[in-house]
Every structure is written in structure tokens, then in C-alpha cells.
Design an enzyme around this catalytic site. Sequence first.
Site, PDB file in Angstrom:
ATOM      1  N   PRO A 124       0.821  -1.225   0.000  1.00 57.51           N
ATOM      2  CA  PRO A 124       0.000   0.000   0.000  1.00 57.51           C
ATOM      3  C   PRO A 124       0.852   1.272   0.000  1.00 57.51           C
ATOM      4  CG  PRO A 124      -0.733  -1.544   1.702  1.00 57.51           C
ATOM      5  CD  PRO A 124       0.597  -2.027   1.209  1.00 57.51           C
ATOM      6  N   PHE A 125       0.298   2.268  -0.662  1.00 59.41           N
ATOM      7  CA  PHE A 125       0.851   3.617  -0.609  1.00 59.41           C
ATOM      8  C   PHE A 125      -0.275   4.537  -0.180  1.00 59.41           C
ATOM      9  CE2 PHE A 125       1.978   7.777  -2.377  1.00 59.41           C
ATOM     10  CZ  PHE A 125       3.224   7.928  -1.795  1.00 59.41           C
TER      11      PHE A 125
END
Lengths: 72, 72, 72, 72, 72, 72
Positions: free
Chosen positions: B2-3
Site C-alpha cells: 500500500p501507498f
Amino acid sequence: MPFVTIELTREGVTREQKQELIKGVTDLITEVLNKDPHLTHIAIHEIDTDNWGYAGEQISVLREKGITADKK
Amino acid sequence: MPFVTIELTREGVTREQKQELIKGVTDLITEVLNKDPHLTHIAIHEIDTDNWGYAGEQISVLREKGITADKK
Amino acid sequence: MPFVTIELTREGVTREQKQELIKGVTDLITEVLNKDPHLTHIAIHEIDTDNWGYAGEQISVLREKGITADKK
Amino acid sequence: MPFVTIELTREGVTREQKQELIKGVTDLITEVLNKDPHLTHIAIHEIDTDNWGYAGEQISVLREKGITADKK
Amino acid sequence: MPFVTIELTREGVTREQKQELIKGVTDLITEVLNKDPHLTHIAIHEIDTDNWGYAGEQISVLREKGITADKK
Amino acid sequence: MPFVTIELTREGVTREQKQELIKGVTDLITEVLNKDPHLTHIAIHEIDTDNWGYAGEQISVLREKGITADKK
């Protein structure tokens, strides 16, 4: 619910111009989508001209060459 | 993988508060999605109050009128 | 005023997990920054595994090789 | 038509390195997708090391501990 | 630490082209900035041609008129 | 040079409404900033209602409860 991001180069956009953009985009979304304006947020990202590339060139370099983004 | 991007207004968020956000979001993602934390990156974008619009108004203008974003 | 974007791969995240992320991030921001939760919006972007790259490889290729993002 | 955003930490990236990134990404897109380069825009977002989190830690804290992002 | 987002129109980009973009951008960042490639993530956002505007027109409308984004 | 992203929930926005948004935002930027419209790109991101959170709740849950985003 809309969230709008406007990315543009940091080249002297005034406080008044930012307010016009914020007001204009919010009004447009309210009118076109019938959204409650309290759900619309807008963030303007000003990007240094060294950090924006167009057609493979830095904007700062294009500006040094006298090339602008102005409407003709 | 995830970002996470957190966009908020530049209004005196401290280094410690940023660390709390980073730690808290990473822990949450690790726990809920069982993701290796070495794959989670977080970027906090602080936006000048002239550059954020809410309900068609600049945040800087709302603040001048005494309107805050504080939890009541 | 915060707007949070969570980019992650589309690999079966459930509705309940999304709700946990939304609730958790909103509570964290409310607590750390004392923000009115009605000003916090969160968007989860699910990205196809062909469209995410890590260390130069597509996630879909890494998964075919048996490499996961799981916490060990 | 592509728009590319490169988010990285503000740690002394030079004007020349930015130009190399802009040129390299534009050429790559032109070559792989056969796009007119006049339609490709790139924005580099430099993020303060206090504002970037990795594995739950601020980059500024990791750097104080001597941990870098350099290729080994 | 870099995170790269590539926004482009959904017009038949193949899995192989996506892999070329991912590999090419990661190699470029590794080379120009000397970053550990395990810290570089890339997300490709494919946008429907109804949802992309250029010069005030939807891309889907431009395509119906026979206007392409191809390199000449 | 501007690039505008409009994030909103996927709730039946029509092709015509998208065109109105694209035309309206481009005209606004051209007028306020005097930018060549050929440099303005707009991407509309439609987000599933399970993937958008407001005040800690999924939009899909709010809709099930009969809570809308309509302008009153």
C-alpha cells in the site's frame, strides 16, 4: 464527496486567482452533479518549474527559452 | 504494497503528530490486511491554507472568520 | 480537512476490511489532529496486479512465482 | 495523454537529476506506448523526510539512525 | 522511497507494455537517484476515455473524430 | 500545464455530466490563469461507494441508510 486536485506550476498564481479556481470548481460540481458544496474539497498543488516536465523538458528550461503556457 | 497519501492543511502539525499518523496508519494496514510493513509507504502533503478550498471558500479566509476544523 | 488516498492491489480486500481501514484512519486523524471527522474523506484505490510494480516487477508476476506481501 | 507523478523524499535531488528523470520517463512512454511526447506531463513531488513514512517510521528518523535508501 | 503514478487512458495497453513501463521507470530511478529498487513502487491508473479531458474535450469524443495521441 | 484530478463516487454520473465537468474546468482554468487549453488535462476517478469513507463510514452504508450527498 468530490475531492479535486489541481496540479500547476508555481509561477505567481495570486491568492485571488486561487479563490476564483476554488469557487468556480465548487460551483460547477454543485450545479452539474447537484452535490452539497460542504462535501467538496479542493487542493491546489503548486509545483516548482524545475519539477514539471512537458514533452521531455523541464518547464524552467522552456521558460528560459521564452516558451510560455499562455493562451494565444 | 500500500501507498497512502494524507492531504491536509499546513497549520502547525508537529513532527510528533506526523510520526503518530505514520505509525498508526502503518499498524492499521498491517493488522487489517496482514501486509508486511516494509511494503507500506506514507506521504503527508501539507497544503497552504490559501490552496485548500472547502464549500467554495479558501481555508485561509475561513480561518480569518474564526471558523476552525476542530472537533467539537 | 484531510483527504486520504490508500492505493493497494486488488487482491480480494473485503467490504469489512475496507470499513475497518476507513474507520481506523478517520479515528486516528480525529484523535491525533483533533479534526472534525465530517471533514475527513478517504478513497481506496484498488489497482490490478498487472498495474502495480515493485522492484521492477509486476505484482501479478511476483504472485505467480509464489511471492506474497504477507507479514511474516 | 499520460500524466506521471513521482513522489520522493526531499534529499538533495539536483536540477540535472530531475531533468534526467523527466527526459527518461517521457522517452520511455513515447517508445513503449507510441504517444506524442507533447501529451506527456510529469510532476515531481518532493516530500520532507518528516512527512514520509516507511515501515511505520519517519524517514528523518531512519536517516538519523544512519539508514539510507541507497542501492547496495 | 519513490512512488510513481502513471495516469493514462484505458485504450488497450498490454500486460507486456505495462511491464516495460514498470521495469523502465524503476531502472531509471535506480540509475539516476541510486535508490534501492525494493523501495520503488509504481501504480498505473487506466482511465476510461469518457473520464479524461484534453483541451476541454473528452478523449472518447476526440477518438470518434479520428484524433489520436499517436506520435507522428 | 495544469493537471486536474476529480475524485468522486461511482453513482451514475453520465457521459454528458463528465463532459460538462471537463469543459467547465478547462474553461475556468483558461480564463482565470490564461493557460493554453491544450496544456490542460483532466482525469475523473470514479470510486466505488464501498471504497469511499466520510466521517468514518462507507458511502455505501450511508446510502443504505438513505443519507445522500445531494444539495438541499
